[in-house]
Design a protein around this motif. Sequence first.
Motif, PDB file in Angstrom:
ATOM      1  N   UNK A 152       0.850  -1.187   0.000  1.00 41.42           N
ATOM      2  CA  UNK A 152       0.000   0.000   0.000  1.00 41.42           C
ATOM      3  C   UNK A 152       0.884   1.234   0.000  1.00 41.42           C
ATOM      4  N   UNK A 153       0.321   2.345  -0.390  1.00 42.51           N
ATOM      5  CA  UNK A 153       1.077   3.599  -0.385  1.00 42.51           C
ATOM      6  C   UNK A 153       2.256   3.575  -1.342  1.00 42.51           C
ATOM      7  N   UNK A 154       2.176   2.775  -2.359  1.00 42.66           N
ATOM      8  CA  UNK A 154       3.233   2.793  -3.366  1.00 42.66           C
ATOM      9  C   UNK A 154       3.209   4.084  -4.162  1.00 42.66           C
ATOM     10  N   UNK A 155       2.021   4.589  -4.404  1.00 45.83           N
ATOM     11  CA  UNK A 155       1.969   5.841  -5.158  1.00 45.83           C
ATOM     12  C   UNK A 155       0.739   5.933  -6.026  1.00 45.83           C
ATOM     13  N   UNK A 156       0.917   6.489  -7.204  1.00 43.61           N
ATOM     14  CA  UNK A 156      -0.168   6.725  -8.167  1.00 43.61           C
ATOM     15  C   UNK A 156      -1.232   7.636  -7.576  1.00 43.61           C
ATOM     16  N   UNK A 157      -0.776   8.734  -7.001  1.00 43.76           N
ATOM     17  CA  UNK A 157      -1.730   9.659  -6.425  1.00 43.76           C
ATOM     18  C   UNK A 157      -2.308  10.579  -7.475  1.00 43.76           C
ATOM     19  N   UNK A 158      -3.557  10.845  -7.350  1.00 45.32           N
ATOM     20  CA  UNK A 158      -4.236  11.734  -8.273  1.00 45.32           C
ATOM     21  C   UNK A 158      -3.950  13.191  -7.930  1.00 45.32           C
ATOM     22  N   UNK A 159      -3.554  13.443  -6.689  1.00 45.39           N
ATOM     23  CA  UNK A 159      -3.426  14.809  -6.197  1.00 45.39           C
ATOM     24  C   UNK A 159      -2.618  15.746  -7.110  1.00 45.39           C
ATOM     25  N   UNK A 160      -1.392  15.405  -7.494  1.00 47.91           N
ATOM     26  CA  UNK A 160      -0.662  16.353  -8.333  1.00 47.91           C
ATOM     27  C   UNK A 160      -1.353  16.606  -9.673  1.00 47.91           C
ATOM     28  N   UNK A 161      -2.080  15.612 -10.156  1.00 50.22           N
ATOM     29  CA  UNK A 161      -2.749  15.789 -11.444  1.00 50.22           C
ATOM     30  C   UNK A 161      -3.950  16.711 -11.332  1.00 50.22           C
TER      31      UNK A 161
ATOM     32  N   UNK B 247      -9.620  24.772 -16.977  1.00 52.73           N
ATOM     33  CA  UNK B 247     -10.860  25.047 -16.252  1.00 52.73           C
ATOM     34  C   UNK B 247     -12.082  24.476 -16.956  1.00 52.73           C
ATOM     35  N   UNK B 248     -11.951  24.127 -18.205  1.00 49.83           N
ATOM     36  CA  UNK B 248     -13.082  23.596 -18.940  1.00 49.83           C
ATOM     37  C   UNK B 248     -13.023  22.079 -19.065  1.00 49.83           C
ATOM     38  N   UNK B 249     -12.285  21.437 -18.183  1.00 51.26           N
ATOM     39  CA  UNK B 249     -12.200  19.975 -18.194  1.00 51.26           C
ATOM     40  C   UNK B 249     -13.571  19.366 -17.936  1.00 51.26           C
ATOM     41  N   UNK B 250     -13.908  18.343 -18.714  1.00 46.09           N
ATOM     42  CA  UNK B 250     -15.233  17.743 -18.587  1.00 46.09           C
ATOM     43  C   UNK B 250     -15.216  16.317 -18.094  1.00 46.09           C
ATOM     44  N   UNK B 251     -14.144  15.622 -18.415  1.00 46.31           N
ATOM     45  CA  UNK B 251     -14.164  14.190 -18.125  1.00 46.31           C
ATOM     46  C   UNK B 251     -12.855  13.745 -17.516  1.00 46.31           C
ATOM     47  N   UNK B 252     -12.988  12.967 -16.453  1.00 47.81           N
ATOM     48  CA  UNK B 252     -11.812  12.359 -15.844  1.00 47.81           C
ATOM     49  C   UNK B 252     -12.096  10.881 -15.657  1.00 47.81           C
ATOM     50  N   UNK B 253     -11.198  10.072 -16.176  1.00 46.10           N
ATOM     51  CA  UNK B 253     -11.373   8.621 -16.092  1.00 46.10           C
ATOM     52  C   UNK B 253     -10.078   8.076 -15.496  1.00 46.10           C
ATOM     53  N   UNK B 254     -10.173   7.495 -14.302  1.00 45.74           N
ATOM     54  CA  UNK B 254      -8.975   7.029 -13.605  1.00 45.74           C
ATOM     55  C   UNK B 254      -9.023   5.531 -13.382  1.00 45.74           C
ATOM     56  N   UNK B 255      -7.880   4.905 -13.525  1.00 39.18           N
ATOM     57  CA  UNK B 255      -7.814   3.473 -13.245  1.00 39.18           C
ATOM     58  C   UNK B 255      -6.617   3.190 -12.343  1.00 39.18           C
ATOM     59  N   UNK B 256      -6.878   2.486 -11.266  1.00 41.75           N
ATOM     60  CA  UNK B 256      -5.844   2.130 -10.290  1.00 41.75           C
ATOM     61  C   UNK B 256      -5.054   3.341  -9.808  1.00 41.75           C
ATOM     62  N   UNK B 257      -5.770   4.364  -9.459  1.00 40.61           N
ATOM     63  CA  UNK B 257      -5.128   5.536  -8.880  1.00 40.61           C
ATOM     64  C   UNK B 257      -5.566   5.683  -7.427  1.00 40.61           C
ATOM     65  N   UNK B 258      -4.745   6.417  -6.700  1.00 37.35           N
ATOM     66  CA  UNK B 258      -5.083   6.700  -5.312  1.00 37.35           C
ATOM     67  C   UNK B 258      -5.709   8.092  -5.272  1.00 37.35           C
ATOM     68  N   UNK B 259      -6.982   8.142  -4.959  1.00 41.52           N
ATOM     69  CA  UNK B 259      -7.743   9.390  -5.024  1.00 41.52           C
ATOM     70  C   UNK B 259      -8.276   9.708  -3.636  1.00 41.52           C
ATOM     71  N   UNK B 260      -8.034  10.911  -3.137  1.00 41.43           N
ATOM     72  CA  UNK B 260      -8.552  11.241  -1.809  1.00 41.43           C
ATOM     73  C   UNK B 260      -9.815  12.086  -1.921  1.00 41.43           C
ATOM     74  N   UNK B 261     -10.487  12.226  -0.806  1.00 40.64           N
ATOM     75  CA  UNK B 261     -11.684  13.073  -0.771  1.00 40.64           C
ATOM     76  C   UNK B 261     -11.316  14.507  -1.126  1.00 40.64           C
ATOM     77  N   UNK B 262     -10.149  14.938  -0.688  1.00 40.50           N
ATOM     78  CA  UNK B 262      -9.711  16.296  -1.018  1.00 40.50           C
ATOM     79  C   UNK B 262      -9.537  16.471  -2.514  1.00 40.50           C
ATOM     80  N   UNK B 263      -9.001  15.449  -3.143  1.00 40.49           N
ATOM     81  CA  UNK B 263      -8.840  15.504  -4.595  1.00 40.49           C
ATOM     82  C   UNK B 263     -10.199  15.667  -5.265  1.00 40.49           C
ATOM     83  N   UNK B 264     -11.168  14.905  -4.787  1.00 44.04           N
ATOM     84  CA  UNK B 264     -12.499  14.978  -5.385  1.00 44.04           C
ATOM     85  C   UNK B 264     -13.117  16.344  -5.137  1.00 44.04           C
ATOM     86  N   UNK B 265     -12.860  16.880  -3.966  1.00 44.44           N
ATOM     87  CA  UNK B 265     -13.401  18.203  -3.663  1.00 44.44           C
ATOM     88  C   UNK B 265     -12.790  19.253  -4.583  1.00 44.44           C
ATOM     89  N   UNK B 266     -11.489  19.163  -4.776  1.00 44.31           N
ATOM     90  CA  UNK B 266     -10.815  20.128  -5.663  1.00 44.31           C
ATOM     91  C   UNK B 266     -11.346  19.999  -7.084  1.00 44.31           C
TER      92      UNK B 266
END
Lengths: 268, 633
Positions: free
Chosen positions: B142-151, B160-179
């Motif tokens: 666990x905690x190897x990486x693949x964080x969504x945060x920097x992206x 700012x006009x991004x419409x679609x995000x499709x992630x596979x096997x990434x580590x995504x936090x609630x903060x990332x989703x909020x941002x």
Amino acid sequence: MEGCPRNREIGPKLFDLIPQGRKWYQEDKNNIDQEKKLELRLGPPGGDEEDRSAMKKKNNNYTETRNIKMESEDKSFQGFNSNHFSSSNKTSQKRTAPGPVVGWPPVRSFRKNLASTSSSKLGNESSHGGQINKSNDDGEKQVEPKREGMFVKINMDGVPIGRKVDLNAYNSYEQLSFAVDKLFRGLLAAQRESSGSEGEEKPIIGLLDGKGEFTLTYEDNEGDKMLVGDVPWQMFVSSVKRLRVIKSSEISSALTFGCSSKQEKMRH
Amino acid sequence: MTEEEDSSAKMSEDVKRYLKLDPRSSSAATSEPPCSSSSSSSASALANKSRNFKSFEPPCPDHVLENVLENVLQFLTSRCDRNAVSLVCRSWWRVEAQTRFEVFIGNCYSLSPVRLTHRFTRVRSLVLKGKPRFADFNLMPRNWGAQFAPWVAATAKAYPWLEKVHLKRMFVTDDDLALLAESFPGFKDLTLVCCEGFGTSGIAVVANKCRQLKVLDLLESEVTDDEVDWLSCFPAGETHLESLSFDCVESPISFNALEELVVRSPFLKKLRTNRFVSLEELHRLMVRAPQLTSLGTGSFSPDNVLQGEQEPDYAAAFRACKSISCLSGFRDLTPEYLPAISPVCANLTSLNFSYANISPDMLKPIIRNCHNIRVFWALDSICDEGLQAVAATCKELRELRVFPFDPREDSEGPISGVGLQAISEGCRKLESILYFCQRMTNGAVTAMSENCPQLTVFRLCIMGRHRPDHVTGKPMDDGFGAIVKNCKKLTRLAVSGLLTDEAFSYIGEYGKLIRTLSVAFAGNSDRALRYVLEGCPKLQKLEIRDSPFGDVGLRSGMHRYCNMRFVWLSSCVLSRGGCREVAHALPNVVVEVFGSDDDDDDDTVTGDYVETLYLYRSLDGPRKDAPKFVTIL
């Protein structure tokens, strides 16, 4: 493919593989055992007894010709030092099933617990005949939900490669001790062979009582190193973090100087 | 490269001025494809320019060319084509970069987010993949990486006009989703596959703030239960929802909130509920949304078993949903109710029974009517007999997946080569198969190779390690050999069972289109690995575990690691020295070694033995976020 083990004219390389006097051929009633021993593969020693016993019944016709095929074609065996991965199957008695391996079969965890969740929803089995019924077969093990293996690392003095054991697969110290023997016997013999001394496989016994050449120790969740066997089994399982098989002669130093040996390794 | 980037930044300013692509105006007209708005505004933009600017410069020929090119490139959507276009020359590279709206990144560590935002300036859709597949099977700490945060941080500023995000096997936090929810006012499509690190509170923020949301699909992800009623967080009034999938969410939901949401989502076509939705509740949803095309049925088990007339008419509900073509769920199936789906069987193209303990007798009356099925997932509880029934009816079958009900190595195993052969004889159009079994024969595998020439994906998992053909006792070399020889379109292969080096010689020689290869407990020596690395010209992803391959084999692939997405080797016979050799020889390849725990501090990390090697090409060098237990050589 002509010839049989007796025909030494096939090539000098056969001399290397077949010990004098065909002792292996006579002693080992199961030829497939021997083929497995020559075959290079990874896996804990003692693995796949089931395959062998299944093959035993069906394949006696094939054994001799297949043995030759393996030996003459498998040139890579010459170069490869079979230290690490020889199987330790000298005995033909059936042992317990091979220990579980991390992540195998490759099924994601949310697909793994179907046996326990659907056993309560079988409905009327006779009218929907043939549904797989797991609730009675294996007793306790199947009913518990979300039960994944509890793998802890285990290292042994003199063997560079650590392994892992699934503590949930055992219910007592004896079973664990037996599993350790199975895991390391072959590796230890291979190590000894490569360092020049006799590579004969000896069972690793006396792990728990201090009487054997080796003793089993463990490190608990507080970092303390202790001898295995003093506390009740469940208490041990809940507190153990890793295992180590050490030379019995070094018990006192291993337990007291655990920290400094760690530091020594850190300088690499 | 930097000189090019500088001039491209300058040029993009010029282009922007002449073509006047305003992100805000085009995002307002979200229903139109972005390119059409740009071409219509460019003419008026030029006119505006001539009125507003005192020093008017006529467009120089280069810019005219780029204008034309931009309009042509809008027809190119495939990323392979676009990659080819970008290699023609610098100006084509620039224009392509400005017109690429969908970016696919197969390995999040192959480049840094900064590089993405510098090159592509108008991204609307981002597909990002993180960890390699073996991470799904606990082979990666666990905690190897693949964080969504920097992206998310980088794209929040740049697109700012991004419409679609499709992630596979990434580590995504609630903060990332909020941002994400706060940064993209036009956000439409969030799809998280095999992700983790977030919970229902993160989902709630997305539901609440993304007012244009059309797709919220959580697939096979781990979602922590923060005890938030996220379904109630969708704003009041009509939604734009077209697809809502939460079958992997292992926490109860507020059914009333769900029902109300469905009622005010007239565009909803796909609804995949989780196992906390009972059969009665499902019935209510179906009555409210007869326009559904894809339905995840939840538990498929009633809360209360009522008798006779009191019981809802489930079959009628299915009959009313005339458009259903895709059924899944059945997480806790009560067998008596399965026949209720019969009215939709004839229209089904996709049926997923892989969570249901369905016997052959339960399956047969259902499958008999499913003539149009193209995708079928099931458990091996259907037995060879069930597979024969599938073969008899499902002539349009393209994809079959059979999972083990009891995934242990020594279990009985109700399916075998008999089922595989039956499928191969009945379903000639088969393209993709994933088959878990305990025993198999070369004969059955060979039969499939001969009967199903359209196969592109062949994944056979014989669960017992090193199991030979259970009839002949021979290795499975011939079967897999036949697959690579006969299935000329094969792009993905997973092997298992007892395999010698010979099998790999076949794979290397005949696997001309293979892009992904999975190997476990197979082979005799480094020759096997060499065969693969010296053959298989299209190989991109190689994942190997527990096989006797060492430094010699690893070295044999040096000429091609730069052209592969990744190579994974775990529990093989690699040494640190061998891995270091590769790292030193190939500066564009990142070589990571680590153990399977995140607390390794002994031999397996500092010693010579390498437990896991994961190497991948990267434009930006080793990553900065590697945890302690990962060593980058």
